[in-house]
Scaffold this motif. Sequence first.
Motif, PDB file in Angstrom:
ATOM      1  N   ASN A  74       3.801   3.513  -1.477  1.00 18.77           N
ATOM      2  CA  ASN A  74       3.244   2.294  -0.884  1.00 18.77           C
ATOM      3  C   ASN A  74       3.273   1.097  -1.822  1.00 18.77           C
ATOM      4  O   ASN A  74       3.453  -0.026  -1.380  1.00 18.77           O
ATOM      5  N   ASN A  75       3.062   1.309  -3.101  1.00 16.78           N
ATOM      6  CA  ASN A  75       3.011   0.184  -4.034  1.00 16.78           C
ATOM      7  C   ASN A  75       4.334  -0.090  -4.732  1.00 16.78           C
ATOM      8  O   ASN A  75       4.398  -0.931  -5.622  1.00 16.78           O
ATOM      9  N   ILE A  76       5.396   0.617  -4.332  1.00 17.66           N
ATOM     10  CA  ILE A  76       6.725   0.277  -4.838  1.00 17.66           C
ATOM     11  C   ILE A  76       7.134  -1.009  -4.123  1.00 17.66           C
ATOM     12  O   ILE A  76       7.212  -1.044  -2.899  1.00 17.66           O
ATOM     13  N   ASN A  77       7.361  -2.064  -4.872  1.00 18.43           N
ATOM     14  CA  ASN A  77       7.608  -3.366  -4.280  1.00 18.43           C
ATOM     15  C   ASN A  77       9.105  -3.600  -4.094  1.00 18.43           C
ATOM     16  O   ASN A  77       9.866  -3.574  -5.061  1.00 18.43           O
ATOM     17  N   LYS A  78       9.509  -3.850  -2.875  1.00 16.83           N
ATOM     18  CA  LYS A  78      10.920  -4.060  -2.534  1.00 16.83           C
ATOM     19  C   LYS A  78      11.513  -5.246  -3.301  1.00 16.83           C
ATOM     20  O   LYS A  78      12.691  -5.237  -3.638  1.00 16.83           O
ATOM     21  N   ALA A  79      10.694  -6.243  -3.585  1.00 19.04           N
ATOM     22  CA  ALA A  79      11.186  -7.417  -4.321  1.00 19.04           C
ATOM     23  C   ALA A  79      11.567  -7.077  -5.762  1.00 19.04           C
ATOM     24  O   ALA A  79      12.281  -7.836  -6.405  1.00 19.04           O
ATOM     25  N   LEU A  80      11.099  -5.932  -6.259  1.00 16.01           N
ATOM     26  CA  LEU A  80      11.376  -5.543  -7.643  1.00 16.01           C
ATOM     27  C   LEU A  80      12.332  -4.357  -7.728  1.00 16.01           C
ATOM     28  O   LEU A  80      12.436  -3.720  -8.766  1.00 16.01           O
ATOM     29  N   ASP A  81      13.048  -4.083  -6.652  1.00 12.84           N
ATOM     30  CA  ASP A  81      13.877  -2.877  -6.638  1.00 12.84           C
ATOM     31  C   ASP A  81      15.263  -3.049  -7.266  1.00 12.84           C
ATOM     32  O   ASP A  81      16.053  -2.126  -7.273  1.00 12.84           O
ATOM     33  N   LYS A 120       1.188  -3.310 -10.253  1.00 10.82           N
ATOM     34  CA  LYS A 120       1.084  -2.293  -9.195  1.00 10.82           C
ATOM     35  C   LYS A 120       2.390  -1.508  -9.062  1.00 10.82           C
ATOM     36  O   LYS A 120       2.375  -0.290  -8.876  1.00 10.82           O
ATOM     37  N   HIS A 121       3.506  -2.199  -9.174  1.00 13.70           N
ATOM     38  CA  HIS A 121       4.825  -1.568  -9.073  1.00 13.70           C
ATOM     39  C   HIS A 121       5.023  -0.555 -10.208  1.00 13.70           C
ATOM     40  O   HIS A 121       5.435   0.583  -9.962  1.00 13.70           O
ATOM     41  N   VAL A 122       4.724  -0.963 -11.419  1.00 16.65           N
ATOM     42  CA  VAL A 122       4.893  -0.080 -12.586  1.00 16.65           C
ATOM     43  C   VAL A 122       3.951   1.126 -12.477  1.00 16.65           C
ATOM     44  O   VAL A 122       4.357   2.260 -12.743  1.00 16.65           O
ATOM     45  N   GLU A 123       2.718   0.894 -12.056  1.00 20.11           N
ATOM     46  CA  GLU A 123       1.773   2.006 -11.890  1.00 20.11           C
ATOM     47  C   GLU A 123       2.263   2.988 -10.829  1.00 20.11           C
ATOM     48  O   GLU A 123       2.137   4.201 -10.997  1.00 20.11           O
ATOM     49  N   ALA A 124       2.839   2.472  -9.754  1.00 19.16           N
ATOM     50  CA  ALA A 124       3.374   3.348  -8.700  1.00 19.16           C
ATOM     51  C   ALA A 124       4.550   4.165  -9.228  1.00 19.16           C
ATOM     52  O   ALA A 124       4.659   5.356  -8.934  1.00 19.16           O
ATOM     53  N   LEU A 125       5.408   3.554 -10.024  1.00 21.11           N
ATOM     54  CA  LEU A 125       6.532   4.284 -10.621  1.00 21.11           C
ATOM     55  C   LEU A 125       6.033   5.379 -11.565  1.00 21.11           C
ATOM     56  O   LEU A 125       6.565   6.487 -11.562  1.00 21.11           O
ATOM     57  N   GLU A 126       5.013   5.059 -12.341  1.00 16.66           N
ATOM     58  CA  GLU A 126       4.432   6.063 -13.257  1.00 16.66           C
ATOM     59  C   GLU A 126       3.859   7.230 -12.480  1.00 16.66           C
ATOM     60  O   GLU A 126       4.070   8.390 -12.868  1.00 16.66           O
ATOM     61  N   LYS A 127       3.158   6.963 -11.397  1.00 15.15           N
ATOM     62  CA  LYS A 127       2.598   8.061 -10.563  1.00 15.15           C
ATOM     63  C   LYS A 127       3.707   8.906  -9.970  1.00 15.15           C
ATOM     64  O   LYS A 127       3.605  10.127  -9.911  1.00 15.15           O
ATOM     65  N   LEU A 128       4.760   8.238  -9.526  1.00 22.11           N
ATOM     66  CA  LEU A 128       5.903   8.955  -8.953  1.00 22.11           C
ATOM     67  C   LEU A 128       6.547   9.877  -9.990  1.00 22.11           C
ATOM     68  O   LEU A 128       6.881  11.013  -9.694  1.00 22.11           O
ATOM     69  N   LEU A 129       6.683   9.392 -11.205  1.00 27.29           N
ATOM     70  CA  LEU A 129       7.301  10.190 -12.280  1.00 27.29           C
ATOM     71  C   LEU A 129       6.440  11.369 -12.712  1.00 27.29           C
ATOM     72  O   LEU A 129       6.954  12.378 -13.184  1.00 27.29           O
ATOM     73  N   LYS A 130       5.121  11.236 -12.548  1.00 28.68           N
ATOM     74  CA  LYS A 130       4.213  12.308 -12.950  1.00 28.68           C
ATOM     75  C   LYS A 130       4.161  13.440 -11.917  1.00 28.68           C
ATOM     76  O   LYS A 130       3.664  14.504 -12.195  1.00 28.68           O
ATOM     77  N   ARG A 131       4.657  13.215 -10.735  1.00 26.40           N
ATOM     78  CA  ARG A 131       4.606  14.220  -9.667  1.00 26.40           C
ATOM     79  C   ARG A 131       5.608  15.311  -9.901  1.00 26.40           C
ATOM     80  O   ARG A 131       6.623  15.318 -10.330  1.00 26.40           O
TER      81      ARG A 131
END
Length: 97
Positions: A6-13, A86-97
């Motif tokens: 949800n917090n992966i921002n399309k503008a930063l992809d 928020k984008h970086v935090e979402a990426l970190e959570k994704l990587l920890k899964r």
Amino acid sequence: MKNILNNINKALDHRIRLGIMSILIVNEYADFKTLKELLGATDGNLASHSKALEKVEFIRVEKQFIGRKPNTRYYATKLGKMEFKKHVEALEKLLKR
């Protein structure tokens, strides 16, 4: 369970946009030449990606002349800083899964 994307921002992809924001987060501002050199981007590529970030109000652009030379400076906005975090935090959570 909350969707971790949800917090992966399309503008930063895109790597250039992510790079622009990364540089602006740790610096007060950066000019066009500096961003171009640090990111290894072409003039057109950098211009189009910076316009995309400006459109979503993640960056602010200031154009001026220094002597007779044009100078374009980019600044991260408050919204841009918040969304980048928020984008970086979402990426970190994704990587920890």
